[in-house]
Design a protein around this motif. Structure first.
Motif, mmCIF file in Angstrom:
data_model
loop_
_atom_site.group_PDB
_atom_site.id
_atom_site.type_symbol
_atom_site.label_atom_id
_atom_site.label_comp_id
_atom_site.label_asym_id
_atom_site.label_seq_id
_atom_site.Cartn_x
_atom_site.Cartn_y
_atom_site.Cartn_z
ATOM 1 N N LEU A 212 0.862 -1.174 0.000
ATOM 2 C CA LEU A 212 0.000 0.000 0.000
ATOM 3 C C LEU A 212 0.899 1.224 0.000
ATOM 4 O O LEU A 212 1.846 1.300 0.785
ATOM 5 N N PHE A 213 0.622 2.193 -0.866
ATOM 6 C CA PHE A 213 1.499 3.348 -1.012
ATOM 7 C C PHE A 213 0.681 4.615 -1.190
ATOM 8 O O PHE A 213 -0.499 4.565 -1.542
ATOM 9 N N LEU A 214 1.314 5.756 -0.942
ATOM 10 C CA LEU A 214 0.636 7.046 -1.032
ATOM 11 C C LEU A 214 0.635 7.592 -2.460
ATOM 12 O O LEU A 214 1.537 7.307 -3.253
ATOM 13 N N TYR A 215 -0.375 8.407 -2.735
ATOM 14 C CA TYR A 215 -0.433 9.111 -4.023
ATOM 15 C C TYR A 215 0.817 9.958 -4.232
ATOM 16 O O TYR A 215 1.427 9.945 -5.310
ATOM 17 N N GLN A 216 1.241 10.694 -3.183
ATOM 18 C CA GLN A 216 2.400 11.566 -3.301
ATOM 19 C C GLN A 216 3.667 10.750 -3.038
ATOM 20 O O GLN A 216 4.278 10.815 -1.984
ATOM 21 N N SER A 217 4.060 9.986 -4.049
ATOM 22 C CA SER A 217 5.237 9.136 -3.923
ATOM 23 C C SER A 217 5.843 8.892 -5.300
ATOM 24 O O SER A 217 5.177 9.044 -6.331
ATOM 25 N N GLY A 218 7.105 8.507 -5.312
ATOM 26 C CA GLY A 218 7.765 8.197 -6.572
ATOM 27 C C GLY A 218 7.163 6.987 -7.263
ATOM 28 O O GLY A 218 7.207 6.869 -8.489
ATOM 29 N N LEU A 219 6.574 6.084 -6.493
ATOM 30 C CA LEU A 219 5.942 4.900 -7.072
ATOM 31 C C LEU A 219 4.774 5.301 -7.973
ATOM 32 O O LEU A 219 4.623 4.794 -9.087
ATOM 33 N N MET A 220 3.947 6.227 -7.483
ATOM 34 C CA MET A 220 2.831 6.717 -8.287
ATOM 35 C C MET A 220 3.325 7.483 -9.511
ATOM 36 O O MET A 220 2.838 7.292 -10.631
ATOM 37 N N LYS A 221 4.333 8.343 -9.314
ATOM 38 C CA LYS A 221 4.828 9.195 -10.409
ATOM 39 C C LYS A 221 5.387 8.361 -11.551
ATOM 40 O O LYS A 221 5.105 8.633 -12.730
ATOM 41 N N GLU A 222 6.158 7.333 -11.232
ATOM 42 C CA GLU A 222 6.729 6.488 -12.284
ATOM 43 C C GLU A 222 5.632 5.757 -13.048
ATOM 44 O O GLU A 222 5.693 5.642 -14.275
ATOM 45 N N GLY B 194 -3.517 -0.503 -4.915
ATOM 46 C CA GLY B 194 -2.782 -0.231 -3.692
ATOM 47 C C GLY B 194 -2.496 1.215 -3.370
ATOM 48 O O GLY B 194 -1.956 1.509 -2.304
ATOM 49 N N MET B 195 -2.836 2.161 -4.262
ATOM 50 C CA MET B 195 -2.535 3.559 -3.983
ATOM 51 C C MET B 195 -3.577 4.158 -3.048
ATOM 52 O O MET B 195 -4.778 3.902 -3.193
ATOM 53 N N CYS B 196 -3.122 4.969 -2.079
ATOM 54 C CA CYS B 196 -4.003 5.640 -1.124
ATOM 55 C C CYS B 196 -3.762 7.148 -1.174
ATOM 56 O O CYS B 196 -2.643 7.597 -1.412
ATOM 57 N N SER B 197 -4.818 7.909 -0.922
ATOM 58 C CA SER B 197 -4.712 9.367 -1.017
ATOM 59 C C SER B 197 -4.181 10.006 0.255
ATOM 60 O O SER B 197 -3.742 11.152 0.235
ATOM 61 N N SER B 198 -4.208 9.282 1.383
ATOM 62 C CA SER B 198 -3.811 9.869 2.658
ATOM 63 C C SER B 198 -3.393 8.770 3.630
ATOM 64 O O SER B 198 -3.645 7.578 3.408
ATOM 65 N N ILE B 199 -2.787 9.191 4.742
ATOM 66 C CA ILE B 199 -2.431 8.250 5.799
ATOM 67 C C ILE B 199 -3.688 7.589 6.369
ATOM 68 O O ILE B 199 -3.692 6.387 6.681
ATOM 69 N N HIS B 200 -4.747 8.365 6.479
ATOM 70 C CA HIS B 200 -6.003 7.820 7.007
ATOM 71 C C HIS B 200 -6.525 6.694 6.121
ATOM 72 O O HIS B 200 -6.966 5.640 6.623
ATOM 73 N N GLU B 201 -6.473 6.885 4.811
ATOM 74 C CA GLU B 201 -6.917 5.824 3.903
ATOM 75 C C GLU B 201 -6.000 4.606 3.997
ATOM 76 O O GLU B 201 -6.454 3.464 3.904
ATOM 77 N N LEU B 202 -4.704 4.848 4.180
ATOM 78 C CA LEU B 202 -3.772 3.737 4.393
ATOM 79 C C LEU B 202 -4.201 2.889 5.598
ATOM 80 O O LEU B 202 -4.192 1.654 5.536
ATOM 81 N N LEU C 24 -7.216 2.636 6.952
ATOM 82 C CA LEU C 24 -8.476 1.947 6.703
ATOM 83 C C LEU C 24 -8.270 0.722 5.807
ATOM 84 O O LEU C 24 -8.816 -0.364 6.079
ATOM 85 N N ARG C 25 -7.476 0.876 4.757
ATOM 86 C CA ARG C 25 -7.270 -0.238 3.831
ATOM 87 C C ARG C 25 -6.417 -1.335 4.463
ATOM 88 O O ARG C 25 -6.600 -2.518 4.177
ATOM 89 N N THR C 26 -5.500 -0.937 5.336
ATOM 90 C CA THR C 26 -4.714 -1.932 6.053
ATOM 91 C C THR C 26 -5.610 -2.781 6.942
ATOM 92 O O THR C 26 -5.502 -4.012 6.981
ATOM 93 N N SER C 27 -6.520 -2.133 7.652
ATOM 94 C CA SER C 27 -7.439 -2.852 8.546
ATOM 95 C C SER C 27 -8.342 -3.812 7.770
ATOM 96 O O SER C 27 -8.623 -4.930 8.217
ATOM 97 N N SER C 28 -8.795 -3.378 6.593
ATOM 98 C CA SER C 28 -9.721 -4.210 5.817
ATOM 99 C C SER C 28 -9.013 -5.362 5.113
ATOM 100 O O SER C 28 -9.618 -6.407 4.851
ATOM 101 N N LEU C 29 -7.722 -5.208 4.806
ATOM 102 C CA LEU C 29 -6.989 -6.230 4.048
ATOM 103 C C LEU C 29 -6.234 -7.219 4.918
ATOM 104 O O LEU C 29 -6.003 -8.362 4.509
ATOM 105 N N PHE C 30 -5.838 -6.815 6.109
ATOM 106 C CA PHE C 30 -4.841 -7.556 6.872
ATOM 107 C C PHE C 30 -5.241 -9.009 7.130
ATOM 108 O O PHE C 30 -4.401 -9.913 7.091
#
Length: 229
Positions: A42-52, A67-75, A77-83
């Protein structure tokens, strides 16, 4: 932690959370290594992974599904739902590997390198007529100074200090510019010639507990208005 323990920890994880530097122009190897090990990321929108991926033509909608998330909060939430959903984790891992193996393929990297070389080709001289002179003799460092390497030798006692200059400090972009008599002028990054990156890039290791003073002087050739103002 040694390399074996470090990679064993990643390989045995259910999920890899990549925060990065909140920068579009910096990317660590670790999220790519995790994907290659079959660990979903899971990674943030503002990251080199998204840019590439975006530069490669991948849509934001597809990145959101992969796996892209817009914020830490979304990270969170998605971690809790996937784990505890092993099937969803395996599915995400397969889709990420299929997507990013093309984004970071050797063939695509060579294509990008050729395109970059073509962009800067007109600004490169066919040959250099400059006469290479013997290197200048550097002045001996006084005992009060520390060795100019922020990675290995920071001040440890009262009265010691370290001086860094833009001529010698680590950087990802912006080559040094020299004037007459080989005197250092500045570091200069030009659009279309130099790759985006950090003009100052030094890693500060663990320092002894205490109070430290830092100062930095920056100059610009023109006034720059901050974004959004």
């Amino acid at each position: 932690m040694d390399s074996t323990s470090f990679y064993s920890k990643i390989a045995s994880s259910r999920l890899f959370i990549y925060i990065g530097f909140h920068s579009f122009y910096h990317l660590h190897f670790t999220p790519l290594e995790a994907m290659c090990m079959g660990v979903p990321v899971l990674f943030l929108y503002q990251s080199g992974l998204m840019k590439e991926a975006l530069d490669h033509g991948v849509s934001l909608d597809l990145l959101n599904e992969t796996g892209m998330c817009s914020s830490i909060h979304e990270l969170q939430l998605r971690t809790s739902s996937l784990f505890h959903n092993l099937e969803a984790l395996e599915d995400l891992s397969r889709r990420q590997y299929a997507l990013f193996r093309n984004v970071f393929s050797r063939t695509y990297a060579l294509q990008q390198l050729k395109r970059f070389c073509r962009q800067i080709q007109d600004g490169l001289p066919e040959r250099s007529d400059l006469h290479v002179q013997a290197p200048l003799v550097k002045e001996e460092i006084k005992p009060l100074y520390r060795k100019p390497s922020i990675k290995t030798n920071l001040p440890a006692h009262t009265g010691q200090f370290t001086a860094f200059s833009l001529e010698t400090i680590g950087a990802f972009t912006g080559p040094p510019v020299y004037g007459e008599n080989e005197s250092f002028v500045c570091r200069k990054a030009e659009a279309g010639r130099d790759a985006p990156g950090l003009l100052i890039a030094e890693y500060i290791q663990t320092m002894p507990a205490g109070v430290y003073a830092f100062s930095i002087i920056l100059t610009a050739s023109r006034t720059v208005r901050p974004a959004g103002r």
